[in-house]
Design an enzyme around this catalytic site. Sequence first.
Site, mmCIF file in Angstrom:
data_model
loop_
_atom_site.group_PDB
_atom_site.id
_atom_site.type_symbol
_atom_site.label_atom_id
_atom_site.label_comp_id
_atom_site.label_asym_id
_atom_site.label_seq_id
_atom_site.Cartn_x
_atom_site.Cartn_y
_atom_site.Cartn_z
ATOM 1 C CG HIS A 288 -1.750 1.341 1.381
ATOM 2 N ND1 HIS A 288 -1.352 2.217 2.643
ATOM 3 C CD2 HIS A 288 -2.748 2.079 0.976
ATOM 4 C CE1 HIS A 288 -1.980 3.131 2.421
ATOM 5 N NE2 HIS A 288 -2.835 3.171 1.480
ATOM 6 C CD GLU B 167 -2.584 2.577 -3.392
ATOM 7 O OE1 GLU B 167 -2.884 4.011 -3.261
ATOM 8 O OE2 GLU B 167 -3.130 1.878 -2.972
ATOM 9 C CG HIS B 168 0.078 6.434 -0.811
ATOM 10 N ND1 HIS B 168 -0.149 7.498 -0.019
ATOM 11 C CD2 HIS B 168 -0.575 5.268 -0.422
ATOM 12 C CE1 HIS B 168 -1.331 7.045 0.612
ATOM 13 N NE2 HIS B 168 -1.792 5.848 0.366
ATOM 14 C CD GLU C 279 -4.541 5.587 3.349
ATOM 15 O OE1 GLU C 279 -3.479 5.691 2.915
ATOM 16 O OE2 GLU C 279 -5.380 4.482 2.991
#
Lengths: 464, 468
Positions: free
Chosen positions: B81, B84-85, B161
Amino acid sequence: MKNTVLFIAVLLSLGCSSSPISFGGGGEKFKLRPYKDVTLKNGLKVLLIEDKTLPYISLGMLIKVGSSQDPAGLSGLNDMVSELLDKGTRKHSAIELSDQMAQYAGDFNASAGIDATYASASALSFNEDKLLGHFAEIITEASFSKLELERLRKRRLAQIKQMADDPDGLTEVAFEEFLYGQHPYARPVAGKLKDVRAISKKHIIKHYLQYYRPGNAQLAIVGTYSPNIVEKLEAAFAKWSDRPVTQRTLTGYPQGTGRNVLVVDKGDLQQAQIRFGHKGIRRNNEDFVALRVANAILGGGFSSRLMEEVRVKRGLTYNVSSGFDARLDEGPFVISTFTRPDKIGETVKEVLRVVAEYQETGPTELELSEAKALLKGQFPRTLETPEALASNLLYLRFYGVTDNYLTTYLQEVERLKVADLKRVIKQHFNSENMQILIHAPRAKTVPQLEGVGPVEVVSYQKYL
Amino acid sequence: MSFSKKIAMAISLSVCIGVQAQATNQKDVATAIKMKVDKFTLDNGLTVLLHEDHTAPFVNFQQWFRVGSRHEKPGLTGLAHFFEHLMFKGTNKYPNGEFDRLIRSNGGNSNAFTTRDFTGYYINLPSAKLELAADIESDRMRNLIFDQKQIDSEREVVKEERRFRVENEVFGLLDEKIWASVFKVHPYTWPVIGSMADLNRATIDDMKEFYRIYYAPNNAIIVIVGDFDSAAAKKLITKYYAGIPKQTIPEPAKVIEPAQMGERRAIISKQVQNTSAVVAFPTVRSGDLDMYALDLAANVLGGGTSSRLYRRMIYHQQTVSGVSVSSYTPEEPGMFKVSLSLKPGQGLEGVLATVAAEVHKLRTQPITDAELEKAKNAVMKDYVESLKTFSGKANSLAVHEIYDHDYQGMFRDLEKYMNVTKEQIVAAAGKYLKPSARTIVSVQSGVSASKPVTASVTPTEPTTGSRQ
């Protein structure tokens, strides 16, 4: 009988406006779907959008009443009325209705908003008759039994208490109250504990009879439906009688001056929720489109100034966005973000700096052209489904904006110049007047706010 | 005696009629959702699915990779994840977030999401701009640049997040705990968003290695839905992607979670207004024959206001303010779970006893014909709903292609749901929803937990951690 049919036919031919409009130029080939309007005998206006690509039918009804019409001391009333609609009618109990609709996967949902309430229902097309019958029954023959009212009251009270554990939800409610004070927009849609305890069956029925009237609502039918749908609607809503509804008076945004900070204290929060806001606009404001473009540059999505400065460059948050919440009366301009407790001061000051700079410099030519492209590109996606077009049209009409808005939007965006944006920014953005709310542990928060503005601290429990 | 016989006859008669009517409708729906898809594979292994739909003037371009958090190593959770950023940071051709600016200035939008099994990127653009999507996506599939400063700044964004989705969110805490409790060995045990410690630990070299291994054409699929011409799209895809070399993708070790031998419990102690809980059971992977029966079982138990749990707990007992039931079947065996939000002041044990009683009933007693029909109708309607948008269609195609290397599964699924019998639902419930396979996690106030619990992580449902 014959008369009825004839009457419908006349209405159809008079009331229909079919509008396939296309835009040329700029590679845009957007086309608004065709739609029709009819008015039923009882005054209910109906919008029809046919879509035969999939076998579904959906109904949407906007009722022109929102939580801002809850009487003082009875916040949550409109929400409870809408929630009770399908909890029993003159013909069926709550359980019977729920069982009957679930059997054919018929959904009903009523969503109470600040200005208006939206009831919707959907099913696969071959269940059209059942769905129409149930929808009309729920809207026009709700019975509001004492038992169901008590059941809902208990559930609502529990949900309001639970808001204490939902920092984002609690912040939204607290911020409206902070901005609006005595204005009806200060009242939470779901109500306050003491108000919800005070709501009686009498209040419920009075509110329902006053506002749930065909002339005070608009209906949309979307999807694959029968050719004689209007005839069916006449029959389904035949007994729903009209009555004049007193229109609300709009008092405007309560003017405040200067910058104020409210800390809504909760000791165990691991992240601070932060809001900035000041007076915004009514939805029918003529600068609405210009302000949308101006806002997109400041805080609309990735690559906006706030996103670049606060998230990308400084890693202070996962999300920061701004927007004009344009309403029937003057809604707020709001910036929302969140950050870790030790970065509250830095985040607040950075957001204010970005807004102040934007007020001073206005947008660059490049920013303007990017924002225009963004909004023009978004437009067809916003209206991708016929249901989205239907709700857009119903809300526009409710706010007193003509359908033309949708047909001229792309040109309106294109036409804007840097000077236009500078004018509306000067008029509608004001970092000096920003009201700032921070939901976080007070001890960590207050020392970081030196120089921002006068700080007041309250407990989160105030908002339950 | 004769009285009950009559009733039985009447019921069976109406059932016949019901089933017949449904068969016709079902066929109509099955026909209506069938869509024309063009599938091809480039020499480098890139799989492409195209579906033209000219009802709106834009295209939805999706590029998914067969890599999710289950491909990570312990100690580097959250890498998929976090990475992904980084995919939005830049290449030599489009440096410093130029992707986002370019997409914006062409009237598009873009985002991504990471799950336990896969990572998906999507771009929406006006019809005429399809080439831009192919350009950007092919470029960042092989040319991503890594910058220490950007990585460190983005690390803070991802941690923010995590605080947003987990530390500050009761159901985020519960979700993280239920995965960690149901799975002890399988990589599904750790959260998609990763632990704070691991997020702090990930280095630029970890990122580069992850990219090199998994971001290859033979580990990706592209789905395009919308207003474009398939022949032209094929040429574009070939132009931009054919030159990207395939990689050797390591086969992840096949980890099988040992069968659960007894009930598990975990408590998160936190000052809250009310207790929340999740009851879960390990089940099957996507596409397993029992998946269909379990989905319908979830509907019978918790689908809508007429379902068994809603009716009993929210309506009659009024002990909970929310209940939902879901069967989540990802690429490897997943879980069936009941999520509960208790009313303030309600004790957990009474509520759990009701759930246990309803689960027991489902495992041991036949469901009614009406319940079966209702559940199937709900599935059929959800199917139609999910296909109303370009992105809905593209997601459905991509998920089936990722899980089963066969998008056509999405057209066969409906029939499989319709063929499930009452007996199969009871049998599936009997097989999986056993008390000895149950895990219960809760968030409650004032409980002295066996160990100090700090928030640990994961977004709410199947997917997780999208960039926005």
